[in-house]
Design a protein around this motif. Structure first.
Motif, PDB file in Angstrom:
ATOM      1  N   ASN A 256       0.832  -1.204   0.000  1.00 61.60           N
ATOM      2  CA  ASN A 256       0.000   0.000   0.000  1.00 61.60           C
ATOM      3  C   ASN A 256       0.870   1.259   0.000  1.00 61.60           C
ATOM      4  OD1 ASN A 256      -2.686   1.194   0.128  1.00 61.60           O
ATOM      5  ND2 ASN A 256      -2.121   1.866   2.192  1.00 61.60           N
ATOM      6  N   THR A 257       2.020   1.188   0.666  1.00 56.77           N
ATOM      7  CA  THR A 257       2.948   2.314   0.668  1.00 56.77           C
ATOM      8  C   THR A 257       3.431   2.616  -0.742  1.00 56.77           C
ATOM      9  OG1 THR A 257       3.709   1.821   2.916  1.00 56.77           O
ATOM     10  CG2 THR A 257       5.169   3.149   1.535  1.00 56.77           C
ATOM     11  N   TYR A 258       3.854   1.580  -1.480  1.00 56.27           N
ATOM     12  CA  TYR A 258       4.264   1.766  -2.874  1.00 56.27           C
ATOM     13  C   TYR A 258       3.155   2.429  -3.685  1.00 56.27           C
ATOM     14  CZ  TYR A 258       8.734  -0.771  -3.258  1.00 56.27           C
ATOM     15  OH  TYR A 258      10.045  -1.152  -3.184  1.00 56.27           O
ATOM     16  N   ARG A 259       1.937   1.925  -3.504  1.00 56.68           N
ATOM     17  CA  ARG A 259       0.815   2.408  -4.313  1.00 56.68           C
ATOM     18  C   ARG A 259       0.517   3.887  -4.031  1.00 56.68           C
ATOM     19  NH1 ARG A 259      -2.693  -0.806  -2.474  1.00 56.68           N
ATOM     20  NH2 ARG A 259      -2.211  -2.508  -3.900  1.00 56.68           N
ATOM     21  N   ILE A 260       0.401   4.242  -2.757  1.00 54.35           N
ATOM     22  CA  ILE A 260       0.063   5.621  -2.411  1.00 54.35           C
ATOM     23  C   ILE A 260       1.185   6.580  -2.799  1.00 54.35           C
ATOM     24  CG2 ILE A 260      -0.399   7.213  -0.506  1.00 54.35           C
ATOM     25  CD1 ILE A 260      -1.955   5.011   0.868  1.00 54.35           C
ATOM     26  N   ILE A 261       2.433   6.201  -2.528  1.00 56.38           N
ATOM     27  CA  ILE A 261       3.553   7.071  -2.883  1.00 56.38           C
ATOM     28  C   ILE A 261       3.602   7.291  -4.390  1.00 56.38           C
ATOM     29  CG2 ILE A 261       6.076   7.239  -2.973  1.00 56.38           C
ATOM     30  CD1 ILE A 261       4.856   7.968  -0.277  1.00 56.38           C
TER      31      ILE A 261
END
Length: 402
Positions: A256-261
């Motif tokens: 989710n971190t990859y996606r949001i960033i």
């Protein structure tokens, strides 16, 4: 009559964007793509590959930026001493070699050293590009060229993270290898074409020693105030991907971190590309402080949006608001430094401006400590305090003349 005016306008634009200027802008674009392939995901890479916690990641990323920022002042001094061609070619070679080292090594220490060198080489190239624009472009046209440079930087940051994500899905270290290859390609291009800048620009070279230059800059009250204000504000916008990644790792999961960033970096770049000319063209010496305060207000609203975001749409809207603040602040800093810099010290003045990267370096450190000691949302209130303090220094620098 329209055809005549159109031809005159085209000739005026062509005169500004001659081949040496285009090559400087191309350097910004190509090397920003290379840098953006890997560095936006550096926090996640350090977490997955080396098993670092958020506080240690903050120290690693922040420490690398601090060292490269301080050394960047001397890089600006070298830009004043030597030709842009020699400085940029040498820095580009170092840039490519450092990314190669980052890809090859398994040691955390050597990896951090490589990232320090990447950031330092990029900073020196950026200073040389700004100094070259100041030497090659007439004063009344520099604002538009600086604006285009800023836009190309953000186009690079829009393209780079997408490519980096695709490569990282294949292998976590592959973005570093790709960045090294792009850097090597630029070295080959610049080695052939870059000498034109040396022959096109007659620049007065400084004969002052580094200590003399530092004393001069420390005596410039406005430069000192704007540098401190820039450091404080850069804590907030300089490496927002790093501290937002730290926050998301604590409150979410790596995927989710990859996606949001990725959403946020792309949103940031798209907003800058869309609105930079519209907003940036309205900033001048007469309205510098009001525009700076408006930018600070947008930062505060954006930070509160991040603090309370629960869904992707809110993250994106907050990023739009936050980016408008960035659009105001960065061109204002470019134009301010260009306005006060002596001709033979332009590089080192831009090096001083790059000290705002100390703020970008302190951001991950400060936020890592805050995340390890307090509730995650407290981080955004600490960042808001930095904005308030930066506003005070901008006020002092704007009120003082000379």
């Amino acid at each position: 009559m329209k055809d005549v005016s159109g031809r005159l306008e085209f000739q005026a634009v062509s005169k500004v964007y001659e081949r040496p200027v285009v090559l400087l802008l191309l350097a910004t674009f190509i090397l920003t793509i290379a840098r953006a392939l890997a560095l936006p995901y550096l926090v996640v890479y350090l977490s997955q590959t080396f098993g670092l916690g958020v506080a240690d990641i903050g120290l690693a990323v922040g420490g690398a930026l601090i060292v490269s920022s301080v050394l960047g002042v001397y890089g600006g001094f070298l830009v004043d001493k030597f030709s842009n061609y020699r400085v940029m070619l040498g820095a580009a070679i170092v840039f490519a070699l450092a990314f190669t080292l980052a890809f090859e090594v398994n040691s955390l220490v050597l990896f951090i050293v490589a990232i320090v060198v990447v950031n330092l080489a990029y900073a020196v190239i950026d200073i040389a590009v700004k100094s070259g624009i100041g030497s090659l472009v007439a004063p009344d046209k520099r604002g538009s060229v600086f604006s285009l440079k800023y836009t190309l930087t953000n186009v690079g940051y829009a393209i780079g993270p997408f490519l980096g994500m695709l490569l990282a899905n294949i292998s976590p270290g592959l973005p570093f290898a790709a960045a090294a290859l792009i850097g090597a390609g630029f070295v080959a291009l610049y080695a052939v074409l870059g000498g034109q800048i040396t022959h096109s620009a007659c620049v007065e070279r400084s004969d002052k020693g580094f200590a003399t230059v530092l004393i001069h800059m420390l005596g410039n009250y406005r430069l000192v105030c704007f540098t401190i204000g820039g450091i404080l504000s850069a804590i907030v916008f300089g490496q927002f991907t790093a501290y937002l990644s730290q926050y998301l790792i604590v409150t979410s999961d790596p995927e989710n971190t990859y996606r949001i960033i990725n959403y946020l970096v792309t949103t940031n770049a798209c907003v800058v590309i869309s609105l930079q000319y519209l907003i940036g063209s309205r900033i001048n010496q007469n309205n510098l402080f009001p525009m700076l305060m408006l930018g600070m207000a947008f930062f505060l609203v954006g930070l509160m949006g991040f603090c309370y975001a629960q869904v992707h749409v809110v993250w994106i809207v907050a990023m739009i608001v936050f980016t408008i603040g960035e659009i105001i602040i960065i061109p204002a800093e470019y134009l301010f430094i260009d306005y006060i810099a002596p001709e033979d010290m332009r590089g080192v003045y831009y090096g001083a401006q790059n000290l705002s990267n100390l703020g970008a370096a302190l951001g991950p450190v400060l936020c890592g400590i805050a995340l390890s000691l307090y509730a995650p949302g407290v981080m955004f209130y600490i960042l808001s305090l930095c904005i308030v303090m930066a506003s005070g220094f901008y006020f002092m620098g704007s009120r003082r003349r000379g």
